[in-house]
Design an enzyme around this catalytic site. Structure first.
Site, PDB file in Angstrom:
ATOM      1  N   GLU A 180      -4.537   4.685  -0.470  1.00 37.70           N
ATOM      2  CA  GLU A 180      -3.299   5.299  -0.966  1.00 37.70           C
ATOM      3  C   GLU A 180      -3.526   6.747  -1.404  1.00 37.70           C
ATOM      4  OE1 GLU A 180      -1.543   2.644  -3.884  1.00 37.70           O
ATOM      5  OE2 GLU A 180      -0.905   1.288  -2.304  1.00 37.70           O
TER       6      GLU A 180
ATOM      7  N   GLU B 298      -0.089  -3.724   2.833  1.00 39.45           N
ATOM      8  CA  GLU B 298       0.234  -4.426   1.590  1.00 39.45           C
ATOM      9  C   GLU B 298       1.711  -4.775   1.550  1.00 39.45           C
ATOM     10  OE1 GLU B 298      -1.186  -2.604  -2.036  1.00 39.45           O
ATOM     11  OE2 GLU B 298      -3.210  -2.325  -1.227  1.00 39.45           O
TER      12      GLU B 298
END
Ligand SMILES: *[C@@H]1O[C@H](CO)[C@@H](O)[C@H](O)[C@H]1NC(C)=O
Ligand SMILES: *[C@@H]1O[C@H](CO)[C@@H](O)[C@H](O)[C@H]1NC(C)=O
Ligand SMILES: *[C@@H]1O[C@H](CO)[C@@H](O)[C@H](O)[C@H]1NC(C)=O
Length: 708
Positions: A199, A268
């Site tokens: 991320e 995710e």
């Protein structure tokens, strides 16, 4: 003629050579990708994946969890790699017990599943310090997750620690370990995909050019390890080739990879959310999760990973935060204890079956999209070679719809998708749950713990050799290096008999600030109060009246870490603990600043240095009968007891309802922190209501966030 012949011959030879090269590449590199999907041994795949983090369960649980995941229709097990678990001190590696990564991957392989290894080594994950070892923070000149030599691999580290242990070295260590056990798919092993960084997009933007350079460096460094399987980066649109950029979120249908020749992967898909001490518990309705997954697949997605499929437990002091609970249940299809959670598990299993029935069409065609109504659509996969699969969607969160598709009528409940693997018959609708709800219930094990012994933690003791004295307030993490949650700050205050308050009774006030996370305040051995930060704002304010005596007064502040933060920029700059000011108000002189007093520091509790939590510790500790201890009203106490393990292998939990805040050990192993503070905030029951984003569905208000 002669020359023409020789040219032809050369062409031929060249051709033979090319074939050889291509063939060896096929054998060596058995996972590739194209715009539709990951290609494993020449075949495009629709892959259903689920996150199971090996240190969040025990090795004895792994096989059962993985077999249940397989039964739930998973193809891939996804896990982060936990640097601070694997390298507790520079160059000292740990791959044992809960950190036996090779064993975990071999169980996945034995089950016939694939693995996605998210090395990071920054992993966030509500894990202590985002997965970084705390010693990394003290490497001279280090700056985390940016174009910084010491962080990446710099020789200064080699100089200081005689080992290379920054990002590159750890990544290579893990890749080499995997290779030595033939665990990459290119070697016949289960790993089909690896992740570097985590991320990073937002971070990169805030850092600017150095961030970009670091990202490119990380990508190249990863590729150079030659695993033979693709690398990904999640949540970073600038991810350079050949790495694939992927999506994390509650919904990812709007995501498109940054190049047209990369597949659309969802690393995710959040099955729920984590819990923090003092917070309520999030629940994501399975209808919404199934809807999000079907919507992703209908828009050309080809890999979905549930984060989490089994969340598990943050044992010991591994929880991040601060204030992330020991439970990392995440409302996942397998609950914290590894038990099947219905209807989540079963409904998703049916979804996976329906998607697999469509796989051939999904990987062979682009979706043709037609509107069936103002908020209704059909996505049809119609490969040239034959076959057909369709997804009929109703995006209306309130009303159902009746639609016409291929001259047939279909009813679509609100916020739902129907799957038609033959473009005719509906085999699954995301909102129609045919699975019974399970209710997990705690039942007494028969192992009631009645007899207790207690030990008073020493509040005033000083000078047993483990203390450091300094002028001024020091950073807690620098002192403890995270070897313990606790740091004592102690100082002495001289009160003149002429102080006005001694006669008027108008007590002075002790006012204090801490950068986190919690603090217990004692004056002359008496507990006068505690204060706590929160996950979002870890700073603590403390202000209480204090009763001081003429002469010397002992002020003891116990600063407590409750999980190091796991998210944010510049980990090297974070400080914690009581950094001031610490001020007494209401004295004759007005206020007295104690910040630059002489302070004595003690790392950890006395009971920790005596190793009271270990069943084998031979110590001089004077344990007393707990009934006496209770009368004592001592606020900091150790309690111990013995119990017979119940028969069988059912999960076992401890009911901590009657306790306050602390840590629990069983047979010397820390099973985590507890804190029975009640969940604040608004609770809203989870009747299915369409679109989800926490705190949409919250439960447990007014009760401890984690009781068990
Ligand atoms: C950590 O503590 C040592 C010794 O007390 C001190 O010299 C050093 O500057 C501190 N480092 C940081 C980063 O605060
Ligand atoms: C602590 O005090 C500061 C002002 O001194 C204030 O801005 C902050 O909100 C307070 N924090 C809490 C948790 O009350
Ligand atoms: C939610 O459901 C529980 C159990 O059915 C009930 O006890 C509780 O009062 C409900 N809460 C709200 C806010 O509706």
């Amino acid at each position: 003629m002669g020359s023409e012949f020789s040219v032809k011959k050369m062409n031929f030879m060249f051709w033979v050579l090319m074939v050889l090269v291509i063939e060896t590449q096929l054998i060596r590199c058995s996972v590739t990708y194209d715009r539709k999907a990951l290609v494993i041994n020449g075949q495009r795949k629709i892959l259903i994946s689920g996150s199971i983090h090996y240190p969040r369960s025990t090795p004895e649980m792994w096989e059962d969890l993985i077999m249940k995941a397989k039964e739930g229709g998973l193809d891939v097990i996804d896990t982060y790699v936990f640097w601070n678990g694997h390298e507790p001190s520079p160059g000292n590696y740990n791959f044992e017990g809960r950190y036996d990564l090779v064993r975990f991957l071999k169980i996945i392989q034995k089950a016939g599943l694939y693995a996605h290894l998210r090395i990071g080594p920054y992993i966030c994950g509500e894990w202590n310090f985002g997965g970084f070892p705390v010693w990394l923070k003290y490497i001279p000149g280090i700056s985390f997750r940016t174009d910084n030599g010491p962080f990446k691999f710099h020789p200064t580290i080699i100089y200081y620690y005689q080992a290379h242990e920054a990002m590159q070295s750890f990544t290579e260590k893990i890749v080499d370990l995997m290779k030595s056990h033939n665990l990459f798919q290119s070697q016949g092993g289960p790993i089909i995909l690896s992740q570097i960084e985590n991320e990073y997009g937002k971070q990169r933007e805030s850092i600017g050019e150095d961030g970009y350079n670091y990202m490119v460096w990380a990508a190249n460094m990863a590729v150079r390890t030659q695993t033979g399987v693709p690398w990904i980066m999640c949540k970073d649109d600038e991810t350079p080739d050949p790495l694939i950029n992927t999506c994390n979120g509650f919904y990812c249908h709007q995501f498109t990879p940054n190049r047209p020749y990369k597949p659309k992967l969802w690393t995710e898909a959040w099955s729920g959310w984590f819990t923090e001490f003092g917070g309520s518990i999030s629940q994501r309705p399975v209808q919404d999760l199934a809807f999000a997954v079907a919507r992703f697949i209908q828009t050309g997605g080809s890999l979905v990973n549930y984060y989490m499929y089994h969340g598990g437990t943050n044992f010991g002091r591994t929880a991040g935060g601060p204030f992330i609970t020991t439970s990392y249940d995440y409302d996942a299809p397998l609950d914290e204890y590894g038990l099947i959670r219905q209807p989540k598990f079963g409904h998703l299993r049916e979804l996976h079956k329906a998607i697999k029935l469509c796989e051939k069409a999904l990987v062979a065609a682009e979706p043709l999209v037609t509107d069936l109504g103002p908020l209704q659509q059909a996505h049809v996969f119609y490969p040239e070679k034959g076959g057909c699969a369709a997804f009929l969607a109703n995006y209306d969160t309130k009303s159902g719809a009746r639609v016409m598709f291929n001259n047939r009528h279909y009813s679509l409940p609100p916020w739902s998708i129907s799957i038609l693997p033959d473009c005719r018959n509906v085999v699954f609708n995301t909102a129609k749950v045919g699975v019974q709800t399970s209710h997990m219930e705690m039942v007494p094990s028969g192992a009631d713990i009645i007899e207790w012994e207690s030990y008073n933690e020493d509040i005033l003791a000083l000078g047993d050799g483990s203390t450091i004295t300094a002028i001024g307030l020091l950073d807690q993490l620098n002192m403890t290096r995270d070897s313990t949650d606790y740091l004592w700050y102690r100082t002495s205050v001289e009160i003149d008999p002429s102080e006005h308050f001694l006669h008027s009774g108008e007590l002075p006030t002790l006012v204090m600030k801490s950068t986190g996370h919690a603090v217990h305040v004692f004056v002359n051995g008496k507990h006068i109060g505690s204060a706590f930060g929160a996950r979002k704002d870890r700073k603590v304010n403390f202000s209480e009246k204090v009763n001081l005596q003429p002469g010397a007064n002992k002020i003891s502040l116990l600063s407590v870490a409750v999980g190091l933060p796991n998210v944010g920029a510049h980990f090297e700059r974070w400080d914690m603990g009581i950094l001031g000011p610490v001020v007494l108000h209401g004295l004759n002189q007005g206020q007295r600043d104690l910040s630059s007093n002489r302070w004595t520091y003690q790392v950890g509790l006395k009971g920790e240095s005596m190793n009271l939590a270990s069943p084998n510790s031979v110590s001089m500790a004077r344990w007393m009968d707990s009934k006496l201890a209770v009368q004592n009203q001592q606020p900091l106490m150790w309690h111990k007891s013995y119990f017979d393990a119940p028969e069988g292998d059912e999960p076992l939990a401890l009911d901590m309802k009657s306790m306050g805040k602390g840590q629990v050990w069983i047979n010397g192993q820390s099973i985590g922190r507890y804190w029975t503070t009640e969940a604040r905030g608004d609770c809203k029951n989870c009747t299915y209501a369409g679109r989800f984003k926490p705190p949409n569905c919250q439960v447990g208000c007014g009760k401890p966030s984690q009781r068990w």
